[in-house]
Design an enzyme around this catalytic site. Structure first.
Site, mmCIF file in Angstrom:
data_model
loop_
_atom_site.group_PDB
_atom_site.id
_atom_site.type_symbol
_atom_site.label_atom_id
_atom_site.label_comp_id
_atom_site.label_asym_id
_atom_site.label_seq_id
_atom_site.Cartn_x
_atom_site.Cartn_y
_atom_site.Cartn_z
ATOM 1 N N TYR A 156 0.859 -1.192 0.000
ATOM 2 C CA TYR A 156 0.000 0.000 0.000
ATOM 3 C C TYR A 156 0.894 1.242 0.000
ATOM 4 O O TYR A 156 1.728 1.424 0.893
ATOM 5 C CB TYR A 156 -0.913 0.015 1.234
ATOM 6 C CG TYR A 156 -1.820 1.224 1.259
ATOM 7 C CD1 TYR A 156 -2.832 1.365 0.318
ATOM 8 C CD2 TYR A 156 -1.652 2.242 2.198
ATOM 9 C CE1 TYR A 156 -3.661 2.484 0.316
ATOM 10 C CE2 TYR A 156 -2.474 3.354 2.207
ATOM 11 C CZ TYR A 156 -3.471 3.465 1.261
ATOM 12 O OH TYR A 156 -4.291 4.575 1.251
ATOM 13 N N ASP A 258 9.598 2.785 0.352
ATOM 14 C CA ASP A 258 8.484 3.510 0.961
ATOM 15 C C ASP A 258 8.567 3.256 2.462
ATOM 16 O O ASP A 258 8.143 2.214 2.968
ATOM 17 C CB ASP A 258 7.150 3.027 0.379
ATOM 18 C CG ASP A 258 5.967 3.786 0.975
ATOM 19 O OD1 ASP A 258 6.188 4.567 1.923
ATOM 20 O OD2 ASP A 258 4.834 3.582 0.499
ATOM 21 N N LYS A 285 3.620 9.983 8.064
ATOM 22 C CA LYS A 285 3.188 9.603 9.417
ATOM 23 C C LYS A 285 3.991 10.281 10.542
ATOM 24 O O LYS A 285 3.722 11.406 10.859
ATOM 25 C CB LYS A 285 3.207 8.086 9.556
ATOM 26 C CG LYS A 285 2.291 7.420 8.486
ATOM 27 C CD LYS A 285 1.628 6.194 8.970
ATOM 28 C CE LYS A 285 0.996 5.377 7.865
ATOM 29 N NZ LYS A 285 -0.411 5.630 7.668
HETATM 30 C C1 LIG Z 1 3.643 2.454 3.332
HETATM 31 C C2 LIG Z 1 2.652 3.568 3.092
HETATM 32 N N1 LIG Z 1 2.859 4.411 2.072
HETATM 33 C C3 LIG Z 1 2.024 5.429 1.814
HETATM 34 C C4 LIG Z 1 0.908 5.643 2.613
HETATM 35 C C5 LIG Z 1 -0.004 6.782 2.313
HETATM 36 O O1 LIG Z 1 0.114 7.761 3.293
HETATM 37 P P1 LIG Z 1 -1.088 8.789 3.552
HETATM 38 O O2 LIG Z 1 -2.182 8.014 4.231
HETATM 39 O O3 LIG Z 1 -0.481 9.837 4.418
HETATM 40 O O4 LIG Z 1 -1.506 9.307 2.225
HETATM 41 C C6 LIG Z 1 0.654 4.792 3.679
HETATM 42 C C7 LIG Z 1 -0.528 4.991 4.537
HETATM 43 O O5 LIG Z 1 -0.890 4.210 5.367
HETATM 44 C C8 LIG Z 1 1.537 3.715 3.928
HETATM 45 O O6 LIG Z 1 1.323 2.849 4.927
#
Ligand SMILES: Cc1ncc(COP(=O)(O)O)c(C=O)c1O
Length: 448
Positions: A156, A258, A285
């Protein structure tokens, strides 16, 4: 295990305990679709509405308190309303919330991040992890002149088009395990985008090498979470990440870590822990101290795409609230609290929780396991080992939903998928309270 019977009983208790949340959710349905504004926090039959968070505790509309192991999907590493963050926010609010001009806050937080994260030579701030991964993929396409992105099944990366492929495909549509199909998450993802996404099997180095090499001419980047978060806190094997590093290098493809979640595992994130250096990194986060945030960065020669000094940048990246000082002051205050010793303490508590929860499952005779690393954990009612999305997806969803509701009824909040994490206000007492509740939940699930 007759999870449905336990679930029905516990839902009755839940409804009785939370009439005010139920009523507000009903009122919300008139103006928010299904009463919901964030898909990932919906819980059947309705989630509790929170009125306040303080330290590691939340209070709901009906006056119940919860130990918050959900921590806003890992973002709240200092818990809620930490004095240093409140002070930073209050001071900045008095100075003004955002301007069409840079502030010193962006230089401060950029420095803090570049000092800590080995792969970050330069960085740019966004307002979400979604924007961070979108911009990192865009940078990779602009830099390499290629158009396709490889991502992992169950990965994700937020809610933009390339990211919404094979996030949680049903297993009947997912294709062969060593050559997964690209399955769009919803009908809005254009066919052209789906064609430009190559889906790889997580923790399967051999198949990933083969697929990456076969697609080397069209791949701009491979994006990978060092801890597969949404699929249930599944850590990547270091050897697997090392393989991705060498095959992408050999094929002229950029490697994006990521670390929106995995930045929680060590001061330098998973790359600090493993010594594997990606070309680009995305963050989010915890770096915003509880406010909306994201960041992407990496090699200076790639990030030069965004340098406007010579006129206009090769790739523009605007955004009314990019680098706003409220978020960045809260983020800097948070990072300053996060010393190596603090990370060690979080990791030790995470270890205690994972071991104890695993033992509770075994003692109850349940099929299941607890994944995670350092401060992160996730419950699975699936046979171990859970090392990829498919293993997690084979778990008993009803049992997981029952466990989440049962824990809520006992004053413990996880996120609806059964994941959680430790925050700094927690100690052994909170972890042991979790374990006591989870032992009771496991034995009730086992006896039906
Ligand atoms: C690994 C990862 N990348 C990107 C995101 C997207 O972040 P946001 O919810 O701040 O758009 C998340 C969100 O949970 C995530 O867990």
């Amino acid at each position: 295990m007759a999870a449905w019977r336990v679930l029905a009983r516990e839902l009755e208790v839940y409804r009785r305990r939370t009439p005010r949340s139920a009523a507000l959710r009903e009122a919300a349905r008139a103006v928010l679709p299904g009463g919901n504004n964030r898909s990932s926090i919906f819980l059947q039959p309705y989630p509790v509405y929170v009125t306040e968070g303080s330290g590691c505790r939340l209070t709901d509309l009906d006056g119940h308190t919860y130990m918050d192991f959900g921590n806003n999907y890992t973002a709240a590493i200092l818990g809620h309303a930490h004095p240093a963050v409140v002070a930073a926010l209050t001071a900045q609010a008095r100075r003004g919330a955002s301007f069409a001009a840079p502030t010193a806050a962006e230089v401060t937080l950029a420095r803090l991040l570049c000092e800590r994260v080995p792969g970050l030579e330069q960085v740019r701030f966004t307002n979400s992890g979604t924007e961070a991964t979108l911009m990192a993929c865009r940078a990779a396409r602009a830099f390499t002149g290629k158009s396709a992105i490889a991502k992992f099944e169950g990965g994700y990366h937020g809610s933009h088009e390339h990211a919404e492929v094979s996030v949680a495909p049903t297993l009947d549509r997912a294709g062969p395990p060593d050559a997964p199909a690209a399955v769009p998450s919803n009908p809005a993802i254009p066919e052209g985008v789906v064609r430009d996404v190559l889906v790889l099997p997580y923790n399967n180095a051999e198949a990933s090498i083969r697929l990456i090499q076969a697609n080397r001419d069209r791949l701009a980047a491979v994006i990978v979470e060092p801890v597969l978060g949404a699929a249930g806190m599944i850590p990547a094997k270091p050897e697997f990440l090392r393989t991705l590093r060498s095959v992408t290098q050999e094929c002229g493809i950029l490697l994006i870590f990521d670390e929106v979640i995995s930045f929680r595992v060590a001061p330098g994130g998973a790359q600090g822990l493993t010594g594997i250096r990606p070309d680009l990194t995305t963050l989010g986060k915890i770096i915003g101290g509880g406010l909306p945030v994201g960041a992407f960065g990496g090699r200076a020669d790639i990030m030069a795409l965004f340098d406007p000094s010579g006129g206009s940048p090769r790739v523009a990246h605007a955004g009314t609230f990019n680098g706003n000082p409220m978020t960045l002051e809260a983020g800097a205050a948070t990072l300053r609290e996060l010393t190596p010793a603090v990370y060690e303490g979080l990791g030790a508590l995470g270890h205690r929780l994972r071991l104890g929860a695993q033992k509770a499952l075994e003692e109850a005779g349940l099929t299941g396991c607890v994944t995670g690393v350092e401060s992160l954990f996730s419950l699975h009612f699936a046979p171990p080992p859970v090392t990829d999305y498919r293993a997690a997806a084979r778990g008993d969803r009803e049992a997981l939903q029952a466990a989440v509701v049962m824990l809520l009824n006992r004053g413990i909040m996880l996120v609806p998928k059964g994941s959680g994490c430790i925050s700094t206000p927690m100690g052994e007492a909170e972890v042991d309270a979790f374990l006591a509740a989870f032992r009771e939940v496991s034995s009730l699930l086992a006896t039906g």
